[in-house]
Every structure is written in C-alpha cells, then in structure tokens.
Motif scaffolding. Structure first.
Motif, mmCIF file in Angstrom:
data_model
loop_
_atom_site.group_PDB
_atom_site.id
_atom_site.type_symbol
_atom_site.label_atom_id
_atom_site.label_comp_id
_atom_site.label_asym_id
_atom_site.label_seq_id
_atom_site.Cartn_x
_atom_site.Cartn_y
_atom_site.Cartn_z
ATOM 1 N N SER A 77 0.843 -1.114 0.079
ATOM 2 C CA SER A 77 -0.072 -0.182 0.055
ATOM 3 C C SER A 77 0.912 0.990 -0.202
ATOM 4 O O SER A 77 0.376 2.406 -0.371
ATOM 5 N N GLY A 78 2.187 1.035 0.626
ATOM 6 C CA GLY A 78 3.147 2.407 0.682
ATOM 7 C C GLY A 78 2.784 3.079 1.646
ATOM 8 O O GLY A 78 3.338 4.463 1.929
ATOM 9 N N ALA A 79 1.929 2.718 2.705
ATOM 10 C CA ALA A 79 1.447 3.683 3.769
ATOM 11 C C ALA A 79 1.427 2.775 5.306
ATOM 12 O O ALA A 79 0.980 2.098 5.113
ATOM 13 N N ILE A 80 2.110 3.376 6.325
ATOM 14 C CA ILE A 80 1.920 2.826 7.409
ATOM 15 C C ILE A 80 1.572 3.891 8.556
ATOM 16 O O ILE A 80 1.513 5.159 8.067
ATOM 17 N N VAL A 81 0.999 3.467 9.568
ATOM 18 C CA VAL A 81 0.682 4.424 10.742
ATOM 19 C C VAL A 81 0.986 3.465 11.987
ATOM 20 O O VAL A 81 1.000 2.430 11.994
ATOM 21 N N ARG A 82 0.851 4.513 13.094
ATOM 22 C CA ARG A 82 1.068 4.039 14.555
ATOM 23 C C ARG A 82 -0.444 3.933 15.023
ATOM 24 O O ARG A 82 -1.201 4.720 14.647
ATOM 25 N N CYS A 83 -0.800 2.791 15.674
ATOM 26 C CA CYS A 83 -2.045 2.852 16.358
ATOM 27 C C CYS A 83 -2.663 3.997 17.160
ATOM 28 O O CYS A 83 -1.736 4.558 17.768
ATOM 29 N N ALA A 84 -3.813 4.473 16.640
ATOM 30 C CA ALA A 84 -4.191 5.828 17.421
ATOM 31 C C ALA A 84 -5.438 5.502 18.164
ATOM 32 O O ALA A 84 -6.205 6.259 18.447
ATOM 33 N N CYS A 85 -5.418 4.277 18.926
ATOM 34 C CA CYS A 85 -6.396 3.795 19.821
ATOM 35 C C CYS A 85 -6.744 4.967 21.037
ATOM 36 O O CYS A 85 -5.665 5.162 21.814
ATOM 37 N N PRO A 86 -7.835 5.284 20.924
ATOM 38 C CA PRO A 86 -8.161 6.280 22.175
ATOM 39 C C PRO A 86 -8.301 5.591 23.729
ATOM 40 O O PRO A 86 -8.204 6.215 24.623
ATOM 41 N N HIS A 87 -8.248 4.398 23.702
ATOM 42 C CA HIS A 87 -8.598 3.483 24.771
ATOM 43 C C HIS A 87 -7.295 3.021 25.640
ATOM 44 O O HIS A 87 -7.300 2.595 26.577
ATOM 45 N N CYS A 88 -6.130 3.009 24.776
ATOM 46 C CA CYS A 88 -4.929 2.610 25.501
ATOM 47 C C CYS A 88 -3.597 3.225 25.056
ATOM 48 O O CYS A 88 -3.631 3.263 23.828
ATOM 49 N N TRP A 89 -2.822 3.528 26.020
ATOM 50 C CA TRP A 89 -1.768 4.405 25.427
ATOM 51 C C TRP A 89 -0.278 3.225 25.198
ATOM 52 O O TRP A 89 0.604 3.601 24.801
ATOM 53 N N ALA A 90 -0.700 1.886 25.677
ATOM 54 C CA ALA A 90 0.359 0.987 25.693
ATOM 55 C C ALA A 90 0.462 0.428 24.440
ATOM 56 O O ALA A 90 1.315 -0.274 23.956
ATOM 57 N N CYS A 91 -0.520 0.498 23.408
ATOM 58 C CA CYS A 91 -0.361 -0.162 21.946
ATOM 59 C C CYS A 91 0.633 0.635 21.188
ATOM 60 O O CYS A 91 0.816 1.980 21.157
ATOM 61 N N GLY A 92 1.579 -0.120 20.670
ATOM 62 C CA GLY A 92 2.679 0.657 19.931
ATOM 63 C C GLY A 92 2.642 0.090 18.537
ATOM 64 O O GLY A 92 3.666 0.068 17.801
ATOM 65 N N SER A 93 1.589 -0.630 18.078
ATOM 66 C CA SER A 93 1.335 -1.410 16.758
ATOM 67 C C SER A 93 1.733 -0.225 15.578
ATOM 68 O O SER A 93 1.121 0.919 15.551
ATOM 69 N N ILE A 94 2.612 -0.596 14.705
ATOM 70 C CA ILE A 94 2.719 0.179 13.730
ATOM 71 C C ILE A 94 2.342 -0.693 12.445
ATOM 72 O O ILE A 94 2.812 -1.761 12.508
#
Length: 114
Positions: free
Chosen positions: A61-78
């Motif tokens: 796809s050519g695009a990545i992001v970091r998780c923007a979950c408003p419920h947890c600050w511990a998620c670091g998924s890219i």
C-alpha cells in the motif's frame, strides 16, 4: 520429486515500544513530515524512511501508521494502512489516517459513529 515449502509472508508490523530511542525519534520525525506534505513523491519517500526506521518492510500500500487507539496508550502497533480489520478513530484533514489496529479493534473497538 520436489519438496514444497510454505511461502514466506512478510510481517508488515512493528512495535513502537520495541524501537530504540533513536529509531523512535526518526520514525516520529518522518511521520510528522509525511502527515503534512502535499507532494506525493516526498510522501512515498517518507513512508519508506518511516518503515526503515521501524525495522519493517514497506507494505504494498505504501503507507504505514501507528495505532491511534484512544482507549490504550500501551499499544505501539505500527501497521499497513490497508490491513484488514481496522477502524478509523477519527477523520483527519491530513495525509495519514487515524486508525485503530486489529488487536485494539478486537479488545475495545471505537464506535466510528461517535
């Protein structure tokens, strides 16, 4: 007789919290620029740089992001912006969508209607 082996799949994810401080700083820097650029060529180059900084291959796809979950600050998924099972957390006027990763969607989904 040939032996068939399963095809290798590339892992198009990374964990922000597992990156070194230097890798995190570079990832954040290029993602901020990518989010604000209006030049498609520059955006593509920045996405490649961000994936490299995160230690992951750039997805098709050519695009990545970091998780923007408003419920947890511990998620670091890219992750790949085209990955299945994502929920848009909020609309954005910028280049990068604000998405919740599949794990957070399973554990505590955001209602996109709110």
């Amino acid at each position: 007789m040939s032996v068939m082996t399963p095809a290798r799949t590339q892992n198009h994810t990374a964990d922000y919290h597992q990156l070194t401080p230097l890798m995190r700083a570079e990832f954040d820097r290029v993602m901020q620029i990518a989010d604000n650029t209006i030049d498609a060529t520059e955006f593509n180059s920045l996405m490649a740089s961000a994936a490299y900084a995160a230690g992951m291959p750039l997805p098709a796809s050519g695009a990545i992001v970091r998780c923007a979950c408003p419920h947890c600050w511990a998620c670091g998924s890219i992750f790949d912006t085209d990955a299945p099972g994502l929920i848009e957390v909020e609309p954005t006027a910028y280049n990068l969508p604000r998405l919740q990763c599949p794990t957070c969607v399973d554990e505590h989904p955001v209602d996109p209607e709110q």
